[in-house]
Design a protein around this motif. Structure first.
Motif, PDB file in Angstrom:
ATOM      1  N   LEU A  73       0.833  -1.207   0.000  1.00 42.73           N
ATOM      2  CA  LEU A  73       0.000   0.000   0.000  1.00 42.73           C
ATOM      3  C   LEU A  73       0.864   1.252   0.000  1.00 42.73           C
ATOM      4  CD1 LEU A  73      -2.945  -0.950   2.408  1.00 42.73           C
ATOM      5  CD2 LEU A  73      -2.754  -1.254  -0.068  1.00 42.73           C
ATOM      6  N   LEU A  74       2.018   1.196   0.675  1.00 42.36           N
ATOM      7  CA  LEU A  74       2.946   2.336   0.647  1.00 42.36           C
ATOM      8  C   LEU A  74       3.511   2.539  -0.751  1.00 42.36           C
ATOM      9  CD1 LEU A  74       2.721   1.953   3.780  1.00 42.36           C
ATOM     10  CD2 LEU A  74       5.099   2.665   3.899  1.00 42.36           C
ATOM     11  N   TRP A  75       3.798   1.424  -1.446  1.00 44.70           N
ATOM     12  CA  TRP A  75       4.317   1.526  -2.818  1.00 44.70           C
ATOM     13  C   TRP A  75       3.270   2.145  -3.740  1.00 44.70           C
ATOM     14  CZ3 TRP A  75       6.040  -4.288  -2.669  1.00 44.70           C
ATOM     15  CH2 TRP A  75       7.188  -4.410  -1.875  1.00 44.70           C
ATOM     16  N   ILE A  76       2.030   1.710  -3.581  1.00 47.95           N
ATOM     17  CA  ILE A  76       0.938   2.237  -4.415  1.00 47.95           C
ATOM     18  C   ILE A  76       0.776   3.735  -4.176  1.00 47.95           C
ATOM     19  CG2 ILE A  76      -1.556   2.152  -4.850  1.00 47.95           C
ATOM     20  CD1 ILE A  76      -1.383  -0.860  -3.928  1.00 47.95           C
ATOM     21  N   ALA A  77       0.771   4.137  -2.898  1.00 53.22           N
ATOM     22  CA  ALA A  77       0.609   5.557  -2.544  1.00 53.22           C
ATOM     23  C   ALA A  77       1.746   6.401  -3.130  1.00 53.22           C
ATOM     24  CB  ALA A  77       0.543   5.714  -1.031  1.00 53.22           C
ATOM     25  N   LYS A  78       2.947   5.854  -3.085  1.00 48.74           N
ATOM     26  CA  LYS A  78       4.110   6.579  -3.632  1.00 48.74           C
ATOM     27  C   LYS A  78       3.956   6.745  -5.142  1.00 48.74           C
ATOM     28  CE  LYS A  78       9.159   6.657  -3.497  1.00 48.74           C
ATOM     29  NZ  LYS A  78      10.395   5.957  -3.051  1.00 48.74           N
ATOM     30  N   TRP A  79       3.485   5.692  -5.798  1.00 52.65           N
ATOM     31  CA  TRP A  79       3.273   5.738  -7.253  1.00 52.65           C
ATOM     32  C   TRP A  79       2.199   6.759  -7.603  1.00 52.65           C
ATOM     33  CZ3 TRP A  79      -0.550   3.207 -10.699  1.00 52.65           C
ATOM     34  CH2 TRP A  79      -0.163   3.261 -12.041  1.00 52.65           C
ATOM     35  N   TYR A  80       1.190   6.868  -6.764  1.00 50.64           N
ATOM     36  CA  TYR A  80       0.129   7.859  -6.964  1.00 50.64           C
ATOM     37  C   TYR A  80       0.623   9.292  -6.738  1.00 50.64           C
ATOM     38  CZ  TYR A  80      -3.686   4.331  -6.883  1.00 50.64           C
ATOM     39  OH  TYR A  80      -4.541   3.290  -7.148  1.00 50.64           O
ATOM     40  N   GLY A  81       1.770   9.440  -6.094  1.00 42.09           N
ATOM     41  CA  GLY A  81       2.277  10.770  -5.776  1.00 42.09           C
ATOM     42  C   GLY A  81       1.761  11.321  -4.464  1.00 42.09           C
ATOM     43  N   THR A  82       1.191  10.434  -3.646  1.00 45.34           N
ATOM     44  CA  THR A  82       0.689  10.835  -2.318  1.00 45.34           C
ATOM     45  C   THR A  82       1.270   9.880  -1.271  1.00 45.34           C
ATOM     46  OG1 THR A  82      -1.290   9.464  -2.689  1.00 45.34           O
ATOM     47  CG2 THR A  82      -1.470  11.823  -3.162  1.00 45.34           C
ATOM     48  N   PRO A  83       2.567  10.000  -0.984  1.00 48.35           N
ATOM     49  CA  PRO A  83       3.235   9.020  -0.123  1.00 48.35           C
ATOM     50  C   PRO A  83       2.661   8.924   1.285  1.00 48.35           C
ATOM     51  CG  PRO A  83       4.645  10.913  -0.543  1.00 48.35           C
ATOM     52  CD  PRO A  83       3.478  11.052  -1.451  1.00 48.35           C
ATOM     53  N   ILE A  84       2.665   7.697   1.802  1.00 48.33           N
ATOM     54  CA  ILE A  84       2.252   7.423   3.179  1.00 48.33           C
ATOM     55  C   ILE A  84       3.523   7.351   4.024  1.00 48.33           C
ATOM     56  CG2 ILE A  84       1.206   5.675   4.691  1.00 48.33           C
ATOM     57  CD1 ILE A  84      -0.645   4.976   2.290  1.00 48.33           C
ATOM     58  N   LYS A  85       3.503   8.008   5.188  1.00 50.20           N
ATOM     59  CA  LYS A  85       4.706   8.170   6.016  1.00 50.20           C
ATOM     60  C   LYS A  85       5.340   6.853   6.457  1.00 50.20           C
ATOM     61  CE  LYS A  85       3.330  12.579   8.139  1.00 50.20           C
ATOM     62  NZ  LYS A  85       2.983  13.214   9.433  1.00 50.20           N
ATOM     63  N   GLU A  86       4.516   5.914   6.911  1.00 52.77           N
ATOM     64  CA  GLU A  86       5.078   4.702   7.523  1.00 52.77           C
ATOM     65  C   GLU A  86       4.064   3.561   7.511  1.00 52.77           C
ATOM     66  OE1 GLU A  86       7.232   3.473  11.788  1.00 52.77           O
ATOM     67  OE2 GLU A  86       6.757   5.561  11.365  1.00 52.77           O
ATOM     68  N   LYS A  87       4.570   2.361   7.358  1.00 49.91           N
ATOM     69  CA  LYS A  87       3.721   1.165   7.509  1.00 49.91           C
ATOM     70  C   LYS A  87       3.457   0.949   9.003  1.00 49.91           C
ATOM     71  CE  LYS A  87       5.316  -3.021   7.892  1.00 49.91           C
ATOM     72  NZ  LYS A  87       5.798  -4.403   7.798  1.00 49.91           N
ATOM     73  N   ILE A  88       2.184   0.844   9.364  1.00 49.21           N
ATOM     74  CA  ILE A  88       1.837   0.593  10.768  1.00 49.21           C
ATOM     75  C   ILE A  88       1.012  -0.683  10.821  1.00 49.21           C
ATOM     76  CG2 ILE A  88       0.778   1.514  12.863  1.00 49.21           C
ATOM     77  CD1 ILE A  88       1.174   4.308  11.742  1.00 49.21           C
ATOM     78  N   SER A  89       1.705  -1.815  10.845  1.00 45.53           N
ATOM     79  CA  SER A  89       0.996  -3.094  10.894  1.00 45.53           C
ATOM     80  C   SER A  89       0.493  -3.346  12.308  1.00 45.53           C
ATOM     81  CB  SER A  89       1.924  -4.238  10.455  1.00 45.53           C
ATOM     82  OG  SER A  89       2.966  -4.405  11.391  1.00 45.53           O
ATOM     83  N   GLY A  90      -0.620  -4.064  12.392  1.00 42.63           N
ATOM     84  CA  GLY A  90      -1.187  -4.392  13.700  1.00 42.63           C
ATOM     85  C   GLY A  90      -0.210  -5.134  14.580  1.00 42.63           C
ATOM     86  N   SER A  91       0.567  -6.030  13.972  1.00 41.70           N
ATOM     87  CA  SER A  91       1.503  -6.842  14.753  1.00 41.70           C
ATOM     88  C   SER A  91       2.704  -6.042  15.248  1.00 41.70           C
ATOM     89  CB  SER A  91       1.973  -8.048  13.930  1.00 41.70           C
ATOM     90  OG  SER A  91       2.303  -7.659  12.619  1.00 41.70           O
ATOM     91  N   ASP A  92       3.030  -4.920  14.587  1.00 40.51           N
ATOM     92  CA  ASP A  92       4.071  -4.012  15.089  1.00 40.51           C
ATOM     93  C   ASP A  92       3.499  -3.050  16.128  1.00 40.51           C
ATOM     94  OD1 ASP A  92       6.181  -4.997  13.524  1.00 40.51           O
ATOM     95  OD2 ASP A  92       5.631  -3.720  11.830  1.00 40.51           O
ATOM     96  N   LEU A  93       2.262  -2.627  15.885  1.00 39.45           N
ATOM     97  CA  LEU A  93       1.605  -1.688  16.794  1.00 39.45           C
ATOM     98  C   LEU A  93       1.304  -2.323  18.151  1.00 39.45           C
ATOM     99  CD1 LEU A  93       0.149   1.044  17.295  1.00 39.45           C
ATOM    100  CD2 LEU A  93      -1.878   0.040  16.213  1.00 39.45           C
ATOM    101  N   PHE A  94       0.903  -3.590  18.141  1.00 34.69           N
ATOM    102  CA  PHE A  94       0.443  -4.265  19.359  1.00 34.69           C
ATOM    103  C   PHE A  94       1.457  -4.201  20.514  1.00 34.69           C
ATOM    104  CE2 PHE A  94      -0.801  -8.568  21.362  1.00 34.69           C
ATOM    105  CZ  PHE A  94      -1.653  -7.957  22.263  1.00 34.69           C
ATOM    106  N   PRO A  95       2.715  -4.656  20.342  1.00 28.78           N
ATOM    107  CA  PRO A  95       3.657  -4.589  21.469  1.00 28.78           C
ATOM    108  C   PRO A  95       3.972  -3.163  21.905  1.00 28.78           C
ATOM    109  CG  PRO A  95       4.778  -5.337  19.478  1.00 28.78           C
ATOM    110  CD  PRO A  95       3.322  -5.334  19.176  1.00 28.78           C
ATOM    111  N   LYS A  96       4.008  -2.225  20.941  1.00 26.46           N
ATOM    112  CA  LYS A  96       4.264  -0.823  21.295  1.00 26.46           C
ATOM    113  C   LYS A  96       3.098  -0.253  22.102  1.00 26.46           C
ATOM    114  CE  LYS A  96       7.337   0.171  17.408  1.00 26.46           C
ATOM    115  NZ  LYS A  96       8.529   0.484  18.225  1.00 26.46           N
ATOM    116  N   LEU A  97       1.902  -0.682  21.751  1.00 23.88           N
ATOM    117  CA  LEU A  97       0.709  -0.266  22.488  1.00 23.88           C
ATOM    118  C   LEU A  97       0.747  -0.811  23.914  1.00 23.88           C
ATOM    119  CD1 LEU A  97      -2.106   1.130  22.172  1.00 23.88           C
ATOM    120  CD2 LEU A  97      -2.999  -1.129  21.577  1.00 23.88           C
ATOM    121  N   CYS A  98       1.183  -2.060  24.044  1.00 25.72           N
ATOM    122  CA  CYS A  98       1.313  -2.679  25.369  1.00 25.72           C
ATOM    123  C   CYS A  98       2.372  -1.970  26.207  1.00 25.72           C
ATOM    124  CB  CYS A  98       1.661  -4.162  25.235  1.00 25.72           C
ATOM    125  SG  CYS A  98       0.306  -5.158  24.572  1.00 25.72           S
TER     126      CYS A  98
END
Length: 249
Positions: free
Chosen positions: A69-94
């Motif tokens: 999805l980040l690659w697609i957004a970059k190709w569209y010319g509207t880049p997304i800052k960062e991938k925030i996967s649930g499995s990465d977010l979960f331990p940080k949230l804890c």
């Protein structure tokens, strides 16, 4: 918070740090908010699932999960800052919950998995308070007795954060339908995160995740379920990329 139009949804274009700060703010507002983390599979489902569209449009935060999805957004010319996967977010949230003394409740996964995930996370973050876990039986969402049981368990646990691991769209629908009833300040649907933290399912090596190859690793872990998802259903994203490509100004 301003949203950014991306394909068939609107997202919050945030870094992981910004997302955690926004989540903290939502918890403090105490208004039964919920977070969704769209990936390629969700984008494909959203194209035809009107109910899921409604759920997404009412989410307090929409955080982008997945390198493609980040690659697609970059190709569209509207880049997304960062991938925030649930499995990465979960331990940080804890980690944040432990630091700020936010109680958590884990709902979902197979019997004993959420409980094991809780034990592992408490071992990592000793101040973490997981005040309840529950693995509901199949079809629980249509069983009034089960729903009342869950409501009672959550009310007794008094969490600030409810993490639901039932897979999309089941977890999102459950949160949307029951958010107000359960009265938890913040709910998130985080898919297989309990399995990862319990050590029940291996996560892809970091290099594969960074290269957008996590799907390939997951196929090797669970080919019976994942082959159709990744090699049949999710290939529909190719048509959607073309459909939602921004025209030149």
């Amino acid at each position: 918070m301003p949203k950014m139009k991306f394909m068939n949804i609107e997202i919050d274009n945030l870094t992981m740090e910004e997302a955690l700060a926004a989540i903290d703010e939502l918890i403090q507002q105490d208004k039964c908010s919920y977070v969704v983390t769209p990936n390629v599979d969700h984008i494909v489902q959203l194209e035809t699932n009107e109910e899921l569209k409604t759920i997404y449009s009412n989410a307090s935060l929409v955080l982008t999960d997945g390198k493609p999805l980040l690659w697609i957004a970059k190709w569209y010319g509207t880049p997304i800052k960062e991938k925030i996967s649930g499995s990465d977010l979960f331990p940080k949230l804890c980690e944040m919950a432990a630091r700020k003394k936010y109680k958590m409740f884990f709902l979902g996964a197979a019997e004993g998995i959420a409980e094991k995930a809780a034990k592992n996370l408490v071992a990592r973050y000793p101040e973490l308070q997981v005040t309840g876990t529950y693995a509901p039986p199949f079809g629980f969402e249509k069983d009034d007795t089960e729903l009342k049981k869950i409501k009672k368990l959550v009310e007794e646990a008094q969490p600030k954060i409810l993490v639901v691991g039932l897979g999309c769209p089941k977890q999102e629908k459950f949160i949307y339908d029951n958010c107000e009833t359960l009265g938890v300040p913040l709910s998130l649907g985080l898919g297989a995160s309990f399995d990862f933290e319990a050590g029940n399912v291996k996560r892809a090596p970091k290099w594969m995740s960074e290269c957008g190859l996590e799907w390939l690793f997951r196929i090797t872990q669970d080919p019976k379920r994942m082959v159709k998802r990744y090699l049949v259903d999710d290939l529909k994203i190719l048509g959607l990329i073309h459909k939602y490509r921004k025209l030149p100004k």
